[in-house]
Design an enzyme around this catalytic site. Structure first.
Site, PDB file in Angstrom:
ATOM      1  CG  HIS A 172      23.822  31.060  22.971  1.00 52.00           C
ATOM      2  ND1 HIS A 172      23.171  30.633  21.837  1.00 52.00           N
ATOM      3  CD2 HIS A 172      24.336  32.271  22.674  1.00 52.00           C
ATOM      4  CE1 HIS A 172      23.316  31.547  20.880  1.00 52.00           C
ATOM      5  NE2 HIS A 172      24.005  32.558  21.368  1.00 52.00           N
TER       6      HIS A 172
ATOM      7  CG  HIS B 160      17.012  38.493  33.899  1.00 51.13           C
ATOM      8  ND1 HIS B 160      17.509  39.760  34.030  1.00 51.13           N
ATOM      9  CD2 HIS B 160      17.890  37.668  34.525  1.00 51.13           C
ATOM     10  CE1 HIS B 160      18.634  39.717  34.717  1.00 51.13           C
ATOM     11  NE2 HIS B 160      18.902  38.456  35.019  1.00 51.13           N
TER      12      HIS B 160
ATOM     13  CB  CYS C 135      25.004  30.824  17.532  1.00 50.27           C
ATOM     14  SG  CYS C 135      26.459  31.686  18.169  1.00 50.27           S
TER      15      CYS C 135
ATOM     16  CD  GLU D 146      24.903  38.056  19.780  1.00 44.69           C
ATOM     17  OE1 GLU D 146      23.762  37.813  19.382  1.00 44.69           O
ATOM     18  OE2 GLU D 146      25.871  37.335  19.507  1.00 44.69           O
TER      19      GLU D 146
ATOM     20  CG  HIS E 172      24.733  36.855  24.078  1.00 42.17           C
ATOM     21  ND1 HIS E 172      26.026  36.472  23.826  1.00 42.17           N
ATOM     22  CD2 HIS E 172      23.976  36.258  23.122  1.00 42.17           C
ATOM     23  CE1 HIS E 172      26.049  35.684  22.764  1.00 42.17           C
ATOM     24  NE2 HIS E 172      24.813  35.531  22.316  1.00 42.17           N
TER      25      HIS E 172
ATOM     26  CG  HIS F 231      19.994  34.766  21.061  1.00 46.56           C
ATOM     27  ND1 HIS F 231      20.292  35.451  19.911  1.00 46.56           N
ATOM     28  CD2 HIS F 231      21.196  34.379  21.547  1.00 46.56           C
ATOM     29  CE1 HIS F 231      21.599  35.496  19.727  1.00 46.56           C
ATOM     30  NE2 HIS F 231      22.160  34.849  20.711  1.00 46.56           N
TER      31      HIS F 231
END
Length: 161
Positions: free
Chosen positions: A44, A85, A40, A150, A46, A15
């Site tokens: 990136h 994914h 952020c 996260e 998680h 995200h």
């Protein structure tokens, strides 16, 4: 609620928190003079952990709030087919039109909010609440909270009303 159960799910997703601005907002004064870069805002990912807690004031005929299997079934396709994914992106993100052109052939989860942990926790809460309503279970079983981890040290919880 007298009784509560919690089911845990795991999924991987990317995200971008396009609204992040560490120099502004409620917490800016906590950081003092030195404000780090807005990490952020970059693309990136998680390894998310989703904790869903439902409750009831009474147990069913099997002496349960609800079987864990049913909670898993209610969320399985959303998590496996939509979020796992994928890249979660807000359709209001300024980069969305170009991003969709370049990466639309990949698995995108398009939402109508900046995909922070807090907003995603509310999204899953609302989704499960709707599922309970569609099954005519909203009087017996309530979503108590949804917590989205996260990272191993950072989570957000949504409790609703």
């Amino acid at each position: 609620m007298k009784y509560e159960i919690t089911k845990i799910f795991r999924f991987e997703a990317g995200h971008r928190v396009w609204k992040q601005d560490l120099s502004r907002g409620k917490g800016a004064k906590l950081s003092g003079e030195k404000i780090p870069e807005n990490k952020c805002i970059n693309l990136h990912g998680h390894s998310y952990v989703l904790e869903v807690t439902v409750g009831s004031d009474s147990l069913n005929e099997q002496e349960m709030v609800v079987d864990f299997y049913h909670i898993k079934s209610a969320l399985k396709s959303l998590i496996d087919d939509v979020f796992d994914h994928s890249f979660i992106i807000d359709r209001n993100d300024p980069i969305f039109p170009e991003f969709q052109k370049l990466f639309g052939c990949y698995k995108l989860t398009v939402v109508d909010f900046c995909p922070t942990a807090e907003a995603l926790a509310k999204y899953f809460y609302d989704y499960l609440t709707q599922k309970l309503k569609e099954a005519n279970l909203e009087e017996d079983i309530k979503v108590v909270s949804v917590t989205l981890w996260e990272t191993a040290t950072g989570k957000a919880t949504y409790r609703g009303e």
